[in-house]
Design an enzyme around this catalytic site. Structure first.
Site, PDB file in Angstrom:
ATOM      1  N   GLU A 177       5.485   3.432  -0.193  1.00 28.46           N
ATOM      2  CA  GLU A 177       4.126   3.363  -0.755  1.00 28.46           C
ATOM      3  C   GLU A 177       3.158   2.623   0.163  1.00 28.46           C
ATOM      4  OE1 GLU A 177       3.795   1.316  -4.529  1.00 28.46           O
ATOM      5  OE2 GLU A 177       1.752   2.024  -4.832  1.00 28.46           O
ATOM      6  N   LYS A 219       4.709   7.766  -1.675  1.00 28.21           N
ATOM      7  CA  LYS A 219       3.792   7.405  -2.770  1.00 28.21           C
ATOM      8  C   LYS A 219       2.468   6.954  -2.171  1.00 28.21           C
ATOM      9  CE  LYS A 219       3.357   4.351  -6.776  1.00 28.21           C
ATOM     10  NZ  LYS A 219       4.039   3.840  -7.956  1.00 28.21           N
TER      11      LYS A 219
END
Ligand code: 13P
Length: 342
Positions: A177, A219
């Site tokens: 992420e 992500k």
């Protein structure tokens, strides 16, 4: 052998138009959200809130994985079942946030480096033993006239890649992420340029560290202007910019891209996910799904308000948001209650 198993887990996480639910707020972040509603900031209230989420009826029909925090993976439901075990029994993969937070980057005012690599191999082994199937690490990249620096992008990309390699060694699928945050007045174009540079650097580092791209989930942020930017784009403009940026940077070997919501309203996050799928599905080699925290939880948290007599109502709202995002993946709207126009 391990890689085949990891690839299966990664594919299952993004299958069937389902998505991920992030409920991995650290204790300080969870307490901050509770404080805003006058909810007592105790371990028991955090546990009760997380129990509300994972026992929401029919959650497994739209959620394939739930990201837990260290405190929660060590806690149990009221009936004594550990959280990870209860999720597993529902067919939902338990995941775990393993970074230890974003700290000030030395010599680079206004920038952050995410920490948590020290001792990570041992922590991952323990989480795997507790039933976790996947993990998450969030890096934070801020934009202003002079940021981000190459130092910040490279340091965070390197940490993400070392984390991802350690996860795969431990038998966990890494959710990678790198979040370009929405604070500031920058334009959509500037967010696209920065995100492109960040993702290129992240995938360079992932390859250098030998991470199997088939066995990870990305992500990222959607491509959005800063919250203070006077020009706010249409849904189609966001979808176009987001899909174009990802097509330029994310290898086709990656099974899925699961967006964070980043502080967008729940309705807007769903509407943009829908536009991204309508505009991008036919061009995208990866699944385009969601891994939202606030955009799924926030309305339910407000309804619950720390009061157990509101649990059923809050669970219905949580499920509604999850279903809205599942419908968005299919390019549909869940109900007429969604008010954001396209
Ligand atoms: P938001 O969807 O609230 O941005 O949270 C996603 C997340 O997991 C942040 O690490």
């Amino acid at each position: 052998m391990m890689t085949i198993h990891l690839t299966e887990t990664a594919n299952a996480l993004v299958a069937s138009d389902n998505g991920l639910l992030a409920m991995d707020e650290s204790n300080p972040t969870c307490n901050k959200r509770f404080a805003a509603h006058g909810i007592p900031q105790t371990e028991e209230r955090r546990r009760a809130y997380r129990e509300l989420i994972v026992t929401s009826p029919e959650l497994s029909e739209c959620i394939s994985g739930v990201i837990l925090y260290d405190e929660t993976i060590r806690q149990q439901l009221t009936d004594g079942t550990p959280f990870a075990k209860s999720l597993d029994a529902l067919g939902i993969s338990p995941g775990i946030k393993v970074d230890t937070g974003a700290k000030n980057l030395a010599g680079h005012p206004g920038e952050k480096i995410t920490e948590g690599l020290d001792g990570l191999r041992e922590r991952l082994a323990e989480y795997a033993q507790m039933g976790a199937r996947f993990a998450k690490w969030r890096a934070v990249i801020a934009i202003n006239d002079s940021l981000p620096s190459r130092a910040c992008i490279e340091a965070n990309a390197h940490s993400l890649a070392r984390y991802a390699a350690l996860c795969q060694e431990a038998g966990l699928v890494p959710v990678v992420e790198p979040e370009v945050i929405m604070d500031g007045s920058h334009s959509l174009k500037r967010c696209a340029e920065v995100t492109q540079e960040v993702l290129r650097t992240v995938f360079d580092q992932l390859c250098d560290q030998g991470v199997s791209l088939e066995a990870m989930i990305l992500k990222p942020n959607m491509i959005l202007p800063g919250l203070l930017c006077p020009e706010q784009p249409s849904l189609d403009e966001v979808a176009d910019a987001t899909v174009n940026c990802l097509l330029r940077t994310v290898p086709a070997a990656v099974p899925g891209i699961a967006f964070l919501s980043g502080g967008q309203s729940p309705e807007l996050a769903s509407a943009r996910l829908r536009a991204i799928n309508i505009g991008g599905k036919s061009r995208a080699p990866w699944a385009l799904t969601f891994s939202f925290a606030r955009a799924i939880q926030q309305p339910a948290l407000e309804l619950w308000n720390g009061n157990d007599s509101n649990v059923n109502e809050a669970q219905q709202e949580l499920l509604h948001r999850a279903r809205c995002n599942q419908a968005a993946r299919q390019g549909k709207r869940e109900t007429e209650m969604e008010r954001v126009s396209t």
